[in-house]
Design a protein around this motif. Sequence first.
Motif, PDB file in Angstrom:
ATOM      1  N   PRO B  99       3.067  -5.778  82.205  1.00  0.00           N
ATOM      2  CA  PRO B  99       3.339  -4.617  80.815  1.00  0.00           C
ATOM      3  C   PRO B  99       3.381  -3.918  81.103  1.00  0.00           C
ATOM      4  CG  PRO B  99       2.340  -6.857  79.543  1.00  0.00           C
ATOM      5  CD  PRO B  99       1.925  -6.920  81.131  1.00  0.00           C
ATOM      6  N   VAL B 100       2.086  -3.111  81.974  1.00  0.00           N
ATOM      7  CA  VAL B 100       2.022  -2.132  82.003  1.00  0.00           C
ATOM      8  C   VAL B 100       2.077  -1.466  83.559  1.00  0.00           C
ATOM      9  CG1 VAL B 100       0.470  -1.388  80.062  1.00  0.00           C
ATOM     10  CG2 VAL B 100      -1.006  -2.022  82.287  1.00  0.00           C
ATOM     11  N   ARG B 208       4.333   7.583  87.841  1.00  0.00           N
ATOM     12  CA  ARG B 208       4.283   6.136  87.304  1.00  0.00           C
ATOM     13  C   ARG B 208       3.938   6.980  85.659  1.00  0.00           C
ATOM     14  NH1 ARG B 208      -1.704   4.151  87.311  1.00  0.00           N
ATOM     15  NH2 ARG B 208      -3.023   4.700  85.520  1.00  0.00           N
ATOM     16  N   PHE B 209       4.534   5.386  84.417  1.00  0.00           N
ATOM     17  CA  PHE B 209       4.822   5.659  83.607  1.00  0.00           C
ATOM     18  C   PHE B 209       5.942   6.520  83.372  1.00  0.00           C
ATOM     19  CE2 PHE B 209      -0.101   4.874  82.741  1.00  0.00           C
ATOM     20  CZ  PHE B 209       0.513   3.334  83.426  1.00  0.00           C
ATOM     21  N   ARG B 212      10.445   2.330  83.074  1.00  0.00           N
ATOM     22  CA  ARG B 212      10.812   0.601  83.651  1.00  0.00           C
ATOM     23  C   ARG B 212      11.739   1.095  85.005  1.00  0.00           C
ATOM     24  NH1 ARG B 212       6.646  -1.931  81.733  1.00  0.00           N
ATOM     25  NH2 ARG B 212       6.529  -2.380  83.804  1.00  0.00           N
ATOM     26  N   TRP B 214      13.856  -1.590  86.141  1.00  0.00           N
ATOM     27  CA  TRP B 214      15.435  -1.968  85.175  1.00  0.00           C
ATOM     28  C   TRP B 214      15.946  -1.262  84.541  1.00  0.00           C
ATOM     29  CZ3 TRP B 214      10.363  -4.444  83.813  1.00  0.00           C
ATOM     30  CH2 TRP B 214      10.134  -4.036  82.068  1.00  0.00           C
ATOM     31  N   TYR B 215      15.762  -0.052  84.481  1.00  0.00           N
ATOM     32  CA  TYR B 215      16.201   1.224  83.534  1.00  0.00           C
ATOM     33  C   TYR B 215      17.109   2.490  84.570  1.00  0.00           C
ATOM     34  CZ  TYR B 215      13.487   0.459  79.485  1.00  0.00           C
ATOM     35  OH  TYR B 215      12.707   0.132  77.986  1.00  0.00           O
ATOM     36  N   ARG B 240      18.849   6.423  78.546  1.00  0.00           N
ATOM     37  CA  ARG B 240      17.734   6.952  78.467  1.00  0.00           C
ATOM     38  C   ARG B 240      17.275   7.899  78.189  1.00  0.00           C
ATOM     39  NH1 ARG B 240      16.147   1.132  75.710  1.00  0.00           N
ATOM     40  NH2 ARG B 240      17.817  -0.455  77.198  1.00  0.00           N
ATOM     41  N   HIS B 242      15.303  10.284  76.605  1.00  0.00           N
ATOM     42  CA  HIS B 242      13.731  10.330  76.739  1.00  0.00           C
ATOM     43  C   HIS B 242      12.430  10.031  77.380  1.00  0.00           C
ATOM     44  CE1 HIS B 242      14.755   6.512  75.197  1.00  0.00           C
ATOM     45  NE2 HIS B 242      13.791   6.168  74.913  1.00  0.00           N
ATOM     46  N   HIS B 243      13.158   9.471  78.751  1.00  0.00           N
ATOM     47  CA  HIS B 243      12.277   8.875  79.719  1.00  0.00           C
ATOM     48  C   HIS B 243      12.505   9.932  80.938  1.00  0.00           C
ATOM     49  CE1 HIS B 243      11.425   5.073  78.022  1.00  0.00           C
ATOM     50  NE2 HIS B 243      12.136   4.647  78.247  1.00  0.00           N
TER      51      HIS B 243
ATOM     52  N   VAL C  86       1.259  -1.245  74.051  1.00  0.00           N
ATOM     53  CA  VAL C  86       0.613  -0.149  75.522  1.00  0.00           C
ATOM     54  C   VAL C  86       2.440   0.558  76.290  1.00  0.00           C
ATOM     55  CG1 VAL C  86      -1.253  -1.813  76.005  1.00  0.00           C
ATOM     56  CG2 VAL C  86       1.093  -2.447  76.963  1.00  0.00           C
ATOM     57  N   CYS C  88       5.116  -0.460  77.266  1.00  0.00           N
ATOM     58  CA  CYS C  88       5.632  -1.773  78.117  1.00  0.00           C
ATOM     59  C   CYS C  88       7.078  -1.701  78.141  1.00  0.00           C
ATOM     60  CB  CYS C  88       5.053  -2.672  78.664  1.00  0.00           C
ATOM     61  SG  CYS C  88       6.014  -4.277  76.784  1.00  0.00           S
ATOM     62  N   MET C  89       7.280  -1.100  76.937  1.00  0.00           N
ATOM     63  CA  MET C  89       8.997  -1.444  76.639  1.00  0.00           C
ATOM     64  C   MET C  89       9.976  -2.086  76.873  1.00  0.00           C
ATOM     65  SD  MET C  89       9.454   2.699  78.425  1.00  0.00           S
ATOM     66  CE  MET C  89       7.871   4.052  78.549  1.00  0.00           C
ATOM     67  N   MET C  90       8.461  -3.161  76.492  1.00  0.00           N
ATOM     68  CA  MET C  90       9.563  -4.719  76.590  1.00  0.00           C
ATOM     69  C   MET C  90      10.449  -4.475  75.459  1.00  0.00           C
ATOM     70  SD  MET C  90       8.858  -6.552  78.491  1.00  0.00           S
ATOM     71  CE  MET C  90       8.453  -6.324  80.065  1.00  0.00           C
ATOM     72  N   GLU C  92      12.384  -2.055  73.556  1.00  0.00           N
ATOM     73  CA  GLU C  92      12.794  -1.182  73.910  1.00  0.00           C
ATOM     74  C   GLU C  92      13.693  -1.953  74.676  1.00  0.00           C
ATOM     75  OE1 GLU C  92      12.191   2.532  74.757  1.00  0.00           O
ATOM     76  OE2 GLU C  92      13.261   3.485  76.100  1.00  0.00           O
ATOM     77  N   THR C  93      13.419  -2.636  75.168  1.00  0.00           N
ATOM     78  CA  THR C  93      14.987  -3.672  76.705  1.00  0.00           C
ATOM     79  C   THR C  93      15.104  -4.268  76.296  1.00  0.00           C
ATOM     80  OG1 THR C  93      12.728  -2.982  78.660  1.00  0.00           O
ATOM     81  CG2 THR C  93      14.694  -4.547  78.881  1.00  0.00           C
ATOM     82  N   LYS C  98      18.988  -0.294  70.087  1.00  0.00           N
ATOM     83  CA  LYS C  98      19.104   0.202  71.314  1.00  0.00           C
ATOM     84  C   LYS C  98      18.562   2.030  70.375  1.00  0.00           C
ATOM     85  CE  LYS C  98      21.494   0.007  75.387  1.00  0.00           C
ATOM     86  NZ  LYS C  98      22.360   0.787  76.383  1.00  0.00           N
ATOM     87  N   ILE C 100      15.124   1.912  69.678  1.00  0.00           N
ATOM     88  CA  ILE C 100      13.476   2.034  69.589  1.00  0.00           C
ATOM     89  C   ILE C 100      13.166   3.813  70.896  1.00  0.00           C
ATOM     90  CG2 ILE C 100      10.963   0.970  70.674  1.00  0.00           C
ATOM     91  CD1 ILE C 100      12.235  -1.070  69.604  1.00  0.00           C
ATOM     92  N   TYR C 101      12.712   4.388  70.549  1.00  0.00           N
ATOM     93  CA  TYR C 101      12.347   5.347  72.248  1.00  0.00           C
ATOM     94  C   TYR C 101      11.011   5.865  72.003  1.00  0.00           C
ATOM     95  CZ  TYR C 101      17.240   6.643  70.655  1.00  0.00           C
ATOM     96  OH  TYR C 101      17.978   6.229  69.444  1.00  0.00           O
ATOM     97  N   ILE C 102      10.456   5.215  72.671  1.00  0.00           N
ATOM     98  CA  ILE C 102       8.969   5.167  73.556  1.00  0.00           C
ATOM     99  C   ILE C 102       8.890   6.216  74.467  1.00  0.00           C
ATOM    100  CG2 ILE C 102       6.886   4.086  74.537  1.00  0.00           C
ATOM    101  CD1 ILE C 102       8.475   1.158  73.579  1.00  0.00           C
ATOM    102  N   VAL C 103       8.069   6.978  74.771  1.00  0.00           N
ATOM    103  CA  VAL C 103       7.583   7.704  76.057  1.00  0.00           C
ATOM    104  C   VAL C 103       6.864   7.511  76.263  1.00  0.00           C
ATOM    105  CG1 VAL C 103       7.308  10.308  76.589  1.00  0.00           C
ATOM    106  CG2 VAL C 103       9.168   9.673  75.447  1.00  0.00           C
ATOM    107  N   ALA C 104       5.866   7.061  77.651  1.00  0.00           N
ATOM    108  CA  ALA C 104       4.853   6.492  77.669  1.00  0.00           C
ATOM    109  C   ALA C 104       3.405   7.344  78.402  1.00  0.00           C
ATOM    110  CB  ALA C 104       4.073   5.132  78.890  1.00  0.00           C
ATOM    111  N   GLN C 106      -0.321   8.500  79.961  1.00  0.00           N
ATOM    112  CA  GLN C 106      -1.591   7.593  80.629  1.00  0.00           C
ATOM    113  C   GLN C 106      -3.143   8.272  79.498  1.00  0.00           C
ATOM    114  OE1 GLN C 106      -2.537   7.763  84.463  1.00  0.00           O
ATOM    115  NE2 GLN C 106      -0.518   9.219  85.049  1.00  0.00           N
ATOM    116  N   LYS C 114      -2.432   2.589  79.910  1.00  0.00           N
ATOM    117  CA  LYS C 114      -1.065   2.756  79.610  1.00  0.00           C
ATOM    118  C   LYS C 114      -0.649   3.219  78.158  1.00  0.00           C
ATOM    119  CE  LYS C 114       3.852   2.478  80.672  1.00  0.00           C
ATOM    120  NZ  LYS C 114       5.083   1.620  81.138  1.00  0.00           N
TER     121      LYS C 114
END
Lengths: 359, 535, 201
Positions: B99-100, B208-209, B212, B214-215, B240, B242-243, C86, C88-90, C92-93, C98, C100-104, C106, C114
């Motif tokens: 996941p991370v 890094r981060f 993902r 697959w996007y 997306r 926002h990434h 964490v 992982c954006m599962m 969001e995926t 669509k 959910i908006y996640i920004v990861a 560190q 993460k």
Amino acid sequence: MAEIGIAVAKILFFVFVFVFGTAALLTWVERKQSAVMQDRIGANRAAILGLRVWGLFHIIADSLKMFFKEDFTPRGAERFLFSIAPGITMFFALVAFAAIPFADKLVVGGREIVMQIANLNVGILYVFAVMSMAVYGVVIGAWASNNNYSLIGGLRASAQMISYEVAIGVSIIGVLMVYQTVDLQELVRAQGALFGGWLPQWGIFYQPLGFLLFLTTGIAETKRIPFDTPEGESEIIGYHLEYSSMRFGMFFLTDLIETVLIACITVTLFLGGWQVPYLLPEGFHFPWGGTWALSNVTVTILQFLGFTLKVSVLLWFMMIIRWTLPRFRYDQVMSLGWKILLPVALANIIITAAVIVFF
Amino acid sequence: MPLITIDGKQIEVEKGVTVIQAAERLGINLPRYCYHPGLSIVGQCRICLVEIEKMPKLQVACYTPVTDGMVVHTQTPKAMRGRKDVLELLLVNHPLDCPVCDQAGECYLQDYYMKIGQYDSKMVEDKNKKHKALDIGPHVMLDSERCILCTRCVRFCNEVSKSNELGIFNRGDHAELLPYPDRRLDNNYSVNTVDICPVGALTEKDFRFEARVWYLQQTDSICPGCSMGCNVSVHTNTERDHHAEGRRVVRLKPRYNAEVNKWWMCDFGRYSYQPVDDSSRITAPMLKDGKGGWIETSWEVAIEAVAAKIKKALPLKKNAQVGIWASPQMTNEDLFVLRQFNQKLGFNQVAIGVTPKEKPFSDEFLIKEDKNPNTRGAAALGYNLDMEASRGIYRLAFDNQLAVLIIFHHDLAAGFDPQHLATALGNVQTLVFVGPNRNTTSEFAHILLPAASWPEKEGTFTNFAGRVQRLHQAVAPLGDARPEWQILKLLGKELGMSVPYLEAADIFAALGQSVPAFAGLNYERVGNSGAMLKG
Amino acid sequence: MNVHDKYKPLTFWERTYLPRIWDGLVITMHHFFRNLWHFILARFGVQREWKGAVTFQYPEIRRLFHPRLRTMHRLTKRDDGTPRCVACMMCETVCPAKCIYIVAGQRPEKEIEKVPVKFDIDLGMCVFCGYCVEACPEDAIRMDTGVIEMASYSRQSLILTKERLLSHVPHPEYYTMRKDLELAAKPVQLRTESEAGVEAH
């Protein structure tokens, strides 16, 4: 001068108190009755100072809402026609009440006042003539909206009105033949006679089939469920699609006014109008021999109340039907009108004529 | 030549080829972690086990040379079972933090686990803890728990970049990938180790981060960083936003081309996408207002303004010339249309490129000294690459003899003295800058025209060796930007010169017909791996 | 076999539809008079056991929820109060809307490297399918707050930020499997708006 005063007073009382009052109450009845039929409570939230009176204040709340909502005219609409169309429908619906007899004569200070706004000797023809004009407002409003769906609704409305006007006109001919008059006041008076001394000679007893046909076509004329294809809110939303605020409110109210109108005509033609059984102008004459003399004013009030009661029962019944049956498909509406109601109404005339001629 | 049978199919291969290579030629894909065609073979991971007749044990396909009459079975229950057990052992100390992990989605461990994994682990022991999130270089992060010790990265540093930074330390299940003491993974090709890492042990700091994997969408393209013309695929994230801080081009990955860059690319080229979504991008045509600020305007207004200035200068007079300063960062198509433009309108003051003041870095492998991707193409199209041409225009500008100067892409400050440059550009009556990004030169311009950046357009670059290679459009042009040839088309329309092309392919077809060096070339011929210029 | 053969032909009376219409009217009138009678009796205090309506007078009286009901989202926390998420954006995926908006980002700790910097759910687009809860490998998102009132005056306030999601609390007392409890018109104590995590405007 006095004549005009009396006429204005009658208009004020019958149209603005009786008709509008009943129509406004119907908005509440419609919701509350459907709720009771469907094991619900219904509208009960509008309150003044914590007082709810079974949701009666919803009438006030609704009308306030109607007045204060944004009055919207779509782009591309024919503004003038769009604005007057609801007025046209409502005008003709109200004008039809002119020929309805609400009671017999009232004698005040030696002056005979007929409890009917206009005592026309062609009353029923006038009513139908005016009723068929009401569809113009619908079609004009639908066309002026510049919207395909409302135009479809308007076309459906006009087709339906024209089809059922034929059947509704034919269905009352039996009654007119029986009572030999088209003057509604005379027609009601003629229903005061008794069969065998106890059963009032109401139209429904002479013309049970005619009553059924008239009620069916009458409900169709009001454009309400099950004949609400012009509106059809689940498919085309209908002729008033682009209307909002009080203009929509007028269309909405016209529906209910027409319901009241149909109920009034049905009562007048088939349920003895203002006739209260055994009530003669001087008072009650019961078939078992008793009499109860009453003043002219009391009799008139009783007649009016009797008329109101009959109309109310009929309105209740029409509501029950409206909340029981689903909407007909458009082709079903047409085939019912042309293929069933019209032939049966014609047959009814022929049988009635034969009976009158040969017996 | 030895004849080998794999899964019933026969193939004749030259001596020294191993089973996995022979299988590949037959279209049989065997799992692999340590085997990489660009590196030496060590047989470290042992996931490519196959059954070979007359051999009692399973053999690793990558390290077993083909012998004549060898019969190999890759799909027998025994071979499958062997691979499954190898995978189980590889996963013994793997932390399973998918996941991370940035590798998730393009991870060979995940792929093969889904195919041949032992779904219920037999292990009851605790996993070994090793270093996590170790900063081992300017671009690379190491997570040695995730490492399966395939040594691809070690071999890369030893054999390809020849910088020898990485090694495997300790023994047994304590063995761990680390840089040598006091060394950092700091060479010009360091991120290639991330590309070849089959798992998530080495990840890229820049990515890094951010998103993902697959996007991301992939588009084949050419690195614009230097005249080497490395084949890359552009990874974009358009749905997306926002990434990756709103960047559309998220990363570049090398793309295999046997003739140019093989599997590799340099770290400079890898980060050459950064100006694409930079704040320095010009997103709309702009005019300078009286006070030195910029006003955004429409294409019609801007083009009309440029055309009016050029019309005023026509016919050309000695002291009111029109200068064109093209750039070898433009595609062959753009340069071809510009050449037609110049010829039709009679502009002969044409320069191209800026020679930098300092000699840029280069090496013997993939980094060329010429930092422009299309210098060879410009030469083939007849542009005068001689520094004297640009000096000439520069002198004209300085002597107040240029009515209009159109500069494409280039920052002249890279090649001229800044103070002197300010005077020269200030003396130009109308300075038009066409390019994707603002720079020192663009600030002197009177009119800015936004050009599409390289991942935003179709076209071709010609690398130093004369290989014409194709760029594909990966993202839509930012804002109002347009490819240069379309800008010239608009301008030509105003000046009574028609540019008949509708898309880049039309231009390249015309190019193939009218320029001898490009004779017979079209986009189908160029294809994915490029085609050589004639002569 | 002809489809129509399955149905027996209608008799004359049936074709007039009148008997069936009458049957329908009998049912609706039966309900009307029975309920009216019950209402009148209740109004005069004669009895209170038979009810004329099945209505629950929301919002004064609330029904309990089935345990599997999906209500407003919340982010769960670790023991130290940090989000379990964490990034992982599962979710969001997998999210079909669509929304959910996640920004990861560190975090210096090596164990949890993460973390979400931003975690927004746009309730205006959410379809409450619960896939995000299903997909989450960390049990970081749940839909058990019992909050079902989400109407709002602006679109902006329909966006749940990470802080709002973390401030939501579970309300197991709103849920039950017991039919008897569910049907008893038992008033549930009203939550205040801040407790429910709904911003007042």
